[in-house]
Design a protein around this motif. Structure first.
Motif, mmCIF file in Angstrom:
data_model
loop_
_atom_site.group_PDB
_atom_site.id
_atom_site.type_symbol
_atom_site.label_atom_id
_atom_site.label_comp_id
_atom_site.label_asym_id
_atom_site.label_seq_id
_atom_site.Cartn_x
_atom_site.Cartn_y
_atom_site.Cartn_z
ATOM 1 N N VAL A 14 0.787 14.294 6.108
ATOM 2 C CA VAL A 14 0.697 13.711 4.765
ATOM 3 C C VAL A 14 1.853 12.721 4.545
ATOM 4 C CG1 VAL A 14 0.913 14.229 2.298
ATOM 5 C CG2 VAL A 14 -0.591 15.613 3.747
ATOM 6 N N TRP B 17 1.146 9.580 6.520
ATOM 7 C CA TRP B 17 0.052 8.833 5.901
ATOM 8 C C TRP B 17 0.576 8.038 4.704
ATOM 9 C CZ3 TRP B 17 -5.415 11.391 5.042
ATOM 10 C CH2 TRP B 17 -6.335 10.392 4.684
ATOM 11 N N TRP B 18 1.371 8.744 3.898
ATOM 12 C CA TRP B 18 1.939 8.155 2.690
ATOM 13 C C TRP B 18 2.898 7.006 3.027
ATOM 14 C CZ3 TRP B 18 6.943 9.342 0.151
ATOM 15 C CH2 TRP B 18 7.010 8.804 -1.145
ATOM 16 N N TYR C 45 -1.533 3.980 5.887
ATOM 17 C CA TYR C 45 -2.653 3.821 6.814
ATOM 18 C C TYR C 45 -3.963 3.633 6.061
ATOM 19 C CZ TYR C 45 0.381 5.675 10.502
ATOM 20 O OH TYR C 45 1.382 5.879 11.404
ATOM 21 N N ARG C 46 -4.922 3.064 6.762
ATOM 22 C CA ARG C 46 -6.288 3.077 6.229
ATOM 23 C C ARG C 46 -6.800 4.508 6.362
ATOM 24 N NH1 ARG C 46 -9.308 -0.192 9.931
ATOM 25 N NH2 ARG C 46 -7.581 0.215 11.341
ATOM 26 N N PRO C 47 -7.791 4.904 5.567
ATOM 27 C CA PRO C 47 -8.241 6.300 5.553
ATOM 28 C C PRO C 47 -8.577 6.860 6.948
ATOM 29 C CG PRO C 47 -9.226 5.140 3.730
ATOM 30 C CD PRO C 47 -8.441 4.109 4.494
ATOM 31 N N VAL C 48 -9.314 6.111 7.751
ATOM 32 C CA VAL C 48 -9.696 6.643 9.070
ATOM 33 C C VAL C 48 -8.458 6.924 9.908
ATOM 34 C CG1 VAL C 48 -11.188 6.317 11.071
ATOM 35 C CG2 VAL C 48 -11.676 5.097 8.942
ATOM 36 N N GLU C 49 -7.531 5.984 9.882
ATOM 37 C CA GLU C 49 -6.315 6.122 10.676
ATOM 38 C C GLU C 49 -5.430 7.240 10.137
ATOM 39 O OE1 GLU C 49 -4.138 2.437 12.972
ATOM 40 O OE2 GLU C 49 -4.546 2.318 10.834
ATOM 41 N N GLY C 50 -5.322 7.290 8.819
ATOM 42 C CA GLY C 50 -4.517 8.325 8.176
ATOM 43 C C GLY C 50 -5.044 9.711 8.494
ATOM 44 N N ALA C 51 -6.351 9.864 8.443
ATOM 45 C CA ALA C 51 -6.960 11.156 8.766
ATOM 46 C C ALA C 51 -6.689 11.521 10.217
ATOM 47 C CB ALA C 51 -8.459 11.110 8.505
ATOM 48 N N TRP D 225 -8.916 8.242 15.763
ATOM 49 C CA TRP D 225 -7.916 7.202 16.031
ATOM 50 C C TRP D 225 -8.548 6.056 16.825
ATOM 51 C CZ3 TRP D 225 -4.974 5.273 20.303
ATOM 52 C CH2 TRP D 225 -3.845 4.530 19.933
ATOM 53 N N ALA E 154 -10.823 4.076 14.630
ATOM 54 C CA ALA E 154 -10.040 3.169 13.778
ATOM 55 C C ALA E 154 -9.671 1.865 14.477
ATOM 56 C CB ALA E 154 -8.763 3.878 13.307
#
Lengths: 336, 98
Positions: A265, A268-269, A273-279, A330, A333
């Protein structure tokens, strides 16, 4: 390390050991923290004198790992005692007891080899409590005539134990895992995990070129990849041990996963990142930190093999599944 | 703070019939699993047991039984993969630096 000052005793001429640490002992202890030269950090097995021991002085045993020996001789400052060093192949008391090298057989053999019966008249042998998993006290008595008394867990408590007439308080009998003790096992772990982390980072650098943007753009991603890898290294190897009691759950895979979630988290913050990459980063962090948490079971003084056997099968499956899913995301992405 | 591992998993067994109340298990246990009551040992904190095996080995009347070993995932993984050794191997001990 051992001053050659020979001492004439009831057991013949013996080496008298100093109870103060020199800078070399401190340096050695520091090196051991980092796992440097541990295989060679030994003391010759045998009988040593602390102070000017006589027939009534206590007889204390330890392992021939020099750090174990050093802690014992320092604890005995100002006392007269016999120190019997067992041949444990340079391993500390507890680990050697687990392997059986700090064991009944070696205790009995060493008592005879050093003619302990000539040194003391009392027939009492003080063993460190953590030698218990390797030694059968009643067997030692049967085979050698020496009565075993288990001393405290920590050598530092020995003077108080002896003053109390060889009685330990409940606290002296307990193994703890304080913040300080948890941090003490971190460096060796860090050294072991460093190269795998480095290799992981380089593999991600290489893989970053895959995708529609090729290597021109990949180079720009290297800093954030490096940050992600080393953040997980820090979380899994340093923060999990540090925060162990505060992390939720009893299973180490769960504690590690919680640390991984926090790390993911945060990345990500910070990384926007874009959502796909962050996930992907979050999933990979959870899987990696959970695995490192599970691996940490071996460094703790309270995990049972039955417990590890119970959590390991489901934990490993979930960790592999998480890592595979994270990697897949990843790579996805790279193309969207 | 007291560290606690998984519940209801430990293999420790005490046969009260055999126990003579010598107190050896209280002496060697590093986690305060036993107390002595009415001349017998009693398990009061079973989940704290780490299965080190010290109590069983030191019980003079064989009243204790535990599948002892080292609670180390690396070691158990190595064993499962058919590789040599327990947690640390003979020489290089992973966490055995203390």
């Amino acid at each position: 390390m051992l001053t050659p000052g020979g001492l004439e005793t009831t057991a013949g001429p013996l080496v008298r050991v100093p109870t103060r640490w020199t800078w070399r002992d401190y340096l050695g202890a520091m090196a051991m923290r980092w796992g440097i030269g541990r295989d060679r950090y030994t003391v010759p097995p045998g009988l040593y004198a602390v102070g000017t021991p006589g027939e009534a002085s206590p007889l204390v045993a330890t392992a021939n790992y020099k750090l174990s020996f050093d802690h014992l001789r320092r604890a005995l400052a100002g006392l007269d005692a016999w120190v019997m060093v067992l041949d444990t192949k340079g391993i500390n008391v507890w680990c050697a007891a687990g392997k059986g090298t700090f064991g009944t057989e070696e205790v009995v053999r060493r008592l005879a080899a050093v003619a302990a019966g000539r040194a003391v008249k009392h027939s009492t042998l003080i063993l460190p409590q953590l030698g218990g998993p390797g030694v059968s006290a009643h067997e030692v008595r049967r085979q050698s005539g020496f009565k075993v008394v288990y001393g405290p867990v920590r050598a530092a408590d020995l003077p108080a134990f002896l003053r109390a007439g060889m009685r330990a308080t409940p606290a002296m009998r307990r193994v703890t895992f304080t913040l300080r003790e948890r941090l003490a096992v971190v460096p060796v772990e860090a050294v072991q995990r460093f190269v795998p982390a480095l290799v992981t980072m380089l593999l991600f650098f290489l893989a970053a070129g895959i995708g529609r943007n090729g290597y021109r753009v990949a180079m720009e991603q290297w800093p954030s990849l490096a940050v992600a890898v080393w953040a997980n290294f820090l979380a899994g190897v340093v923060l999990t041990p540090m925060l162990l009691p505060a992390l939720p759950g009893r299973a180490f895979a769960v504690k590690g996963a919680a640390m991984g979630l926090l790390t993911g988290v945060a990345l990500w913050w910070l990384g926007a990142y874009r959502p796909v990459e962050g996930a992907a980063v979050a999933l990979l962090s959870i899987a990696v930190c959970s695995f490192l948490g599970l691996m940490f079971t071996g460094c703790t003084p309270y995990t049972s093999p039955s417990g590890v056997r119970r959590e390991m099968p489901w934990a490993l499956r979930l960790q592999i599944a998480g890592a595979v899913a994270g990697l897949a995301l990843w790579f996805v992405a790279r193309f969207v | 703070m007291k560290m606690q591992y998984l519940r209801n998993v430990v293999s420790l067994r005490l046969d009260s019939e055999k126990c003579i109340g010598c107190g050896r298990c209280l002496e060697v246990c590093p986690h305060g699993v036993f107390v002595l009551a009415k001349g017998k040992s009693r398990i009061v904190d079973r989940d704290a047991c780490m299965e080190c095996g010290a109590c069983a080995l030191n019980c003079p009347v064989d009243a204790l039984d535990v599948e002892s070993g080292v609670g180390c995932a690396v070691g158990l993984l190595n064993t499962a993969l058919g590789r040599e050794g327990t947690c640390c191997g003979e020489k290089r001990a992973c966490c055995c630096s203390e």
